[in-house]
Design a protein around this motif. Structure first.
Motif, mmCIF file in Angstrom:
data_model
loop_
_atom_site.group_PDB
_atom_site.id
_atom_site.type_symbol
_atom_site.label_atom_id
_atom_site.label_comp_id
_atom_site.label_asym_id
_atom_site.label_seq_id
_atom_site.Cartn_x
_atom_site.Cartn_y
_atom_site.Cartn_z
ATOM 1 N N UNK A 38 20.572 11.212 27.908
ATOM 2 C CA UNK A 38 20.528 9.904 27.575
ATOM 3 C C UNK A 38 18.985 9.413 28.310
ATOM 4 N N UNK A 39 18.165 10.296 28.542
ATOM 5 C CA UNK A 39 16.873 9.976 28.885
ATOM 6 C C UNK A 39 16.701 9.761 30.280
ATOM 7 N N UNK A 40 17.457 9.818 31.121
ATOM 8 C CA UNK A 40 17.314 9.655 32.673
ATOM 9 C C UNK A 40 17.044 10.924 33.239
ATOM 10 N N UNK A 41 15.932 10.716 34.211
ATOM 11 C CA UNK A 41 15.390 11.946 34.695
ATOM 12 C C UNK A 41 16.505 12.836 35.500
ATOM 13 N N UNK A 42 17.428 12.313 36.253
ATOM 14 C CA UNK A 42 18.543 12.974 36.919
ATOM 15 C C UNK A 42 19.208 13.855 35.961
ATOM 16 N N UNK A 43 19.623 13.184 34.704
ATOM 17 C CA UNK A 43 20.271 13.805 33.615
ATOM 18 C C UNK A 43 19.683 14.763 33.214
ATOM 19 N N UNK A 44 18.452 14.685 32.783
ATOM 20 C CA UNK A 44 17.596 15.886 32.443
ATOM 21 C C UNK A 44 17.357 17.095 33.188
ATOM 22 N N UNK A 147 11.703 -12.976 35.708
ATOM 23 C CA UNK A 147 12.006 -11.824 35.252
ATOM 24 C C UNK A 147 12.639 -10.908 36.264
ATOM 25 N N UNK A 148 13.450 -9.867 35.529
ATOM 26 C CA UNK A 148 13.830 -8.747 36.256
ATOM 27 C C UNK A 148 13.677 -7.706 35.265
ATOM 28 N N UNK A 149 13.403 -6.588 35.709
ATOM 29 C CA UNK A 149 12.840 -5.363 34.965
ATOM 30 C C UNK A 149 14.033 -4.272 34.984
ATOM 31 N N UNK A 150 14.488 -3.831 33.773
ATOM 32 C CA UNK A 150 15.502 -2.756 33.318
ATOM 33 C C UNK A 150 14.670 -1.414 32.699
ATOM 34 N N UNK A 151 15.542 -0.557 32.264
ATOM 35 C CA UNK A 151 15.169 0.639 31.518
ATOM 36 C C UNK A 151 15.695 0.226 30.190
ATOM 37 N N UNK A 152 15.883 1.481 29.452
ATOM 38 C CA UNK A 152 16.165 1.391 27.890
ATOM 39 C C UNK A 152 17.190 0.597 27.668
ATOM 40 N N UNK A 153 16.961 -0.059 26.478
ATOM 41 C CA UNK A 153 18.121 -0.906 25.647
ATOM 42 C C UNK A 153 19.472 -0.041 25.798
ATOM 43 N N UNK A 154 20.380 -0.625 26.067
ATOM 44 C CA UNK A 154 21.865 0.016 25.839
ATOM 45 C C UNK A 154 22.484 0.677 26.942
ATOM 46 N N UNK A 155 21.518 0.901 28.031
ATOM 47 C CA UNK A 155 22.206 1.537 29.066
ATOM 48 C C UNK A 155 23.098 0.472 29.851
ATOM 49 N N UNK A 170 25.849 -17.017 38.592
ATOM 50 C CA UNK A 170 24.895 -15.849 39.207
ATOM 51 C C UNK A 170 23.686 -16.209 39.491
ATOM 52 N N UNK A 171 23.189 -15.202 40.365
ATOM 53 C CA UNK A 171 21.880 -15.530 41.181
ATOM 54 C C UNK A 171 20.908 -15.160 39.812
ATOM 55 N N UNK A 172 21.096 -14.564 38.949
ATOM 56 C CA UNK A 172 20.410 -14.120 37.848
ATOM 57 C C UNK A 172 20.170 -15.186 36.416
ATOM 58 N N UNK A 173 21.183 -16.229 36.804
ATOM 59 C CA UNK A 173 21.321 -17.237 35.799
ATOM 60 C C UNK A 173 20.037 -17.901 35.302
ATOM 61 N N UNK A 174 19.657 -17.505 33.992
ATOM 62 C CA UNK A 174 18.313 -18.094 33.606
ATOM 63 C C UNK A 174 17.031 -17.180 33.520
ATOM 64 N N UNK A 175 17.238 -15.999 34.041
ATOM 65 C CA UNK A 175 16.379 -14.925 34.227
ATOM 66 C C UNK A 175 16.370 -14.225 32.593
ATOM 67 N N UNK A 176 14.999 -13.630 32.584
ATOM 68 C CA UNK A 176 14.891 -12.737 31.339
ATOM 69 C C UNK A 176 14.873 -11.177 31.722
ATOM 70 N N UNK A 177 15.477 -10.562 31.054
ATOM 71 C CA UNK A 177 15.642 -8.962 31.321
ATOM 72 C C UNK A 177 14.484 -8.253 30.366
ATOM 73 N N UNK A 178 13.500 -7.695 31.035
ATOM 74 C CA UNK A 178 12.464 -6.890 30.555
ATOM 75 C C UNK A 178 12.779 -5.364 30.372
ATOM 76 N N UNK A 179 13.332 -5.109 29.121
ATOM 77 C CA UNK A 179 13.708 -3.634 29.016
ATOM 78 C C UNK A 179 12.484 -2.871 28.520
ATOM 79 N N UNK A 180 12.620 -1.710 29.170
ATOM 80 C CA UNK A 180 11.402 -0.566 28.969
ATOM 81 C C UNK A 180 12.145 0.786 29.192
ATOM 82 N N UNK A 181 11.122 1.731 29.116
ATOM 83 C CA UNK A 181 11.696 3.171 29.625
ATOM 84 C C UNK A 181 11.697 3.140 31.097
ATOM 85 N N UNK A 182 12.272 4.214 31.414
ATOM 86 C CA UNK A 182 12.304 4.661 32.846
ATOM 87 C C UNK A 182 10.984 4.542 33.682
#
Length: 313
Positions: A38-44, A147-155, A170-182
């Motif tokens: 699934x593209x995660x380094x630990x699973x690789x 903004x809060x930074x995450x990894x790939x979409x769908x995880x 929630x403490x994150x109400x109104x935040x934007x998730x920035x999706x990216x690769x690990x």
């Protein structure tokens, strides 16, 4: 024909049948083993170890790059055999329906002592940002640019973050998730921390890069699935019964944080997962011993001897 000759012939037939039965450890249909990456380094890293050892045992591992949702759909549809990356409890929603209907089975834990959740640089924690609720404070949200930074979409981690964003209390109400690769997320985090800027992002253990970062996990995650974690091994329905030898091997696989950190570091520096796994196994020849307990090669031979030969040790 005399009774003695008949008896001797019968013994010979039994011996032949027994030898033929012992020759094949698994059916021919079990030779190819399909694993999800699934593209995660630990699973690789862990999938790389499994692949190297499966090859040594005479199997033909096929590693397929899939998202988490497609991984579970593929296990259900018998298009995939093994997934070594079921992080729990954060992936409860991902596997819940499949587990309930029995189309995906869990055969054991392959890692304990893991962690998963939102992290901030330690200098932010020292400044008072220690819980999820703290992120709701206007002055903190402003410094984080909302903004809060995450990894790939769908995880699963991104899904949990999106669920938090959708909740008004929630403490994150109104935040934007920035999706990216690990790698993309880590680059953003490293650049921000180099400049002493504020940032909140998805973190987990084991991880060699985050393990070296001065970061703190936020408290107050409730029942979101973030926090202490274990990683489970999933297989398609009936796989272990259908392919008992390779099923035993897959079930035997147990990893540790130190091992994964070492291999993940090499992979993140550009190493091929199988090459990294091979080198680690050469340096740690006893590690495979418990994984091979009760296991033979595909054709019924000595598993330990086959692995030793394949690794040139």
């Amino acid at each position: 024909m005399s009774r003695m000759k008949i008896f001797a012939a019968t013994l010979g037939l039994v011996a032949f049948v027994s030898a033929s039965t012992a020759f094949a450890a698994d059916a021919e249909s079990c030779k190819k083993v399909r694993l999800s990456d699934v593209g995660w380094t630990d699973i690789q890293a862990t999938t790389g170890v499994a692949s190297v050892l499966l090859t040594a045992l005479g199997y033909e591992p096929e590693v397929i790059q899939l998202s988490v949702p497609v991984t579970y759909a593929s296990l259900k549809n018998n298009d995939l055999d093994v997934f070594l990356g079921n992080w729990m409890p954060s992936m409860t929603a991902d596997i819940k329906d499949y587990a309930a209907e029995g189309s995906v089975e869990t055969v054991g834990e392959n890692l304990t002592g893991a962690g998963y959740g939102l992290v901030v640089p330690t200098y932010m924690a020292d400044a008072g940002v220690k819980t999820l609720a703290d992120l709701a404070k206007p002055e903190i949200k402003e410094k984080l640019d909302g903004k809060v930074y995450g990894i790939e979409a769908g995880n699963d981690g991104n899904r949990i973050i999106l669920d938090m964003i959708a909740k008004p209390d929630s403490g994150l109400a109104g935040y934007e998730l920035v999706e990216s690769s690990e790698a993309g997320m880590l680059t953003q985090a490293e650049q921000s921390m180099k400049d002493n800027q504020w940032i909140v992002f998805l973190g987990w253990t084991p991880h060699p890069v985050m393990g070296e970062m001065k970061i703190s996990y936020l408290d107050g995650m409730g029942d979101s699935g973030f926090g202490a974690a274990t990683v489970l091994t999933n297989v398609r329905k009936g796989y272990v019964a259908e392919c008992p030898n390779v099923g035993k091997f897959i079930t035997n696989l147990k990893f540790d944080l130190s091992m994964e950190n070492t291999m993940m570091d090499a992979i993140l520096k550009g190493g091929n997962a199988n090459d990294v796994a091979t080198e680690w196994l050469k340096k740690n020849p006893d590690a495979a011993t418990p994984w091979l307990n009760g296991v033979t090669t595909f054709d019924g031979g000595d598993a330990a001897a086959a692995v030793k030969t394949a690794l040139g040790s």
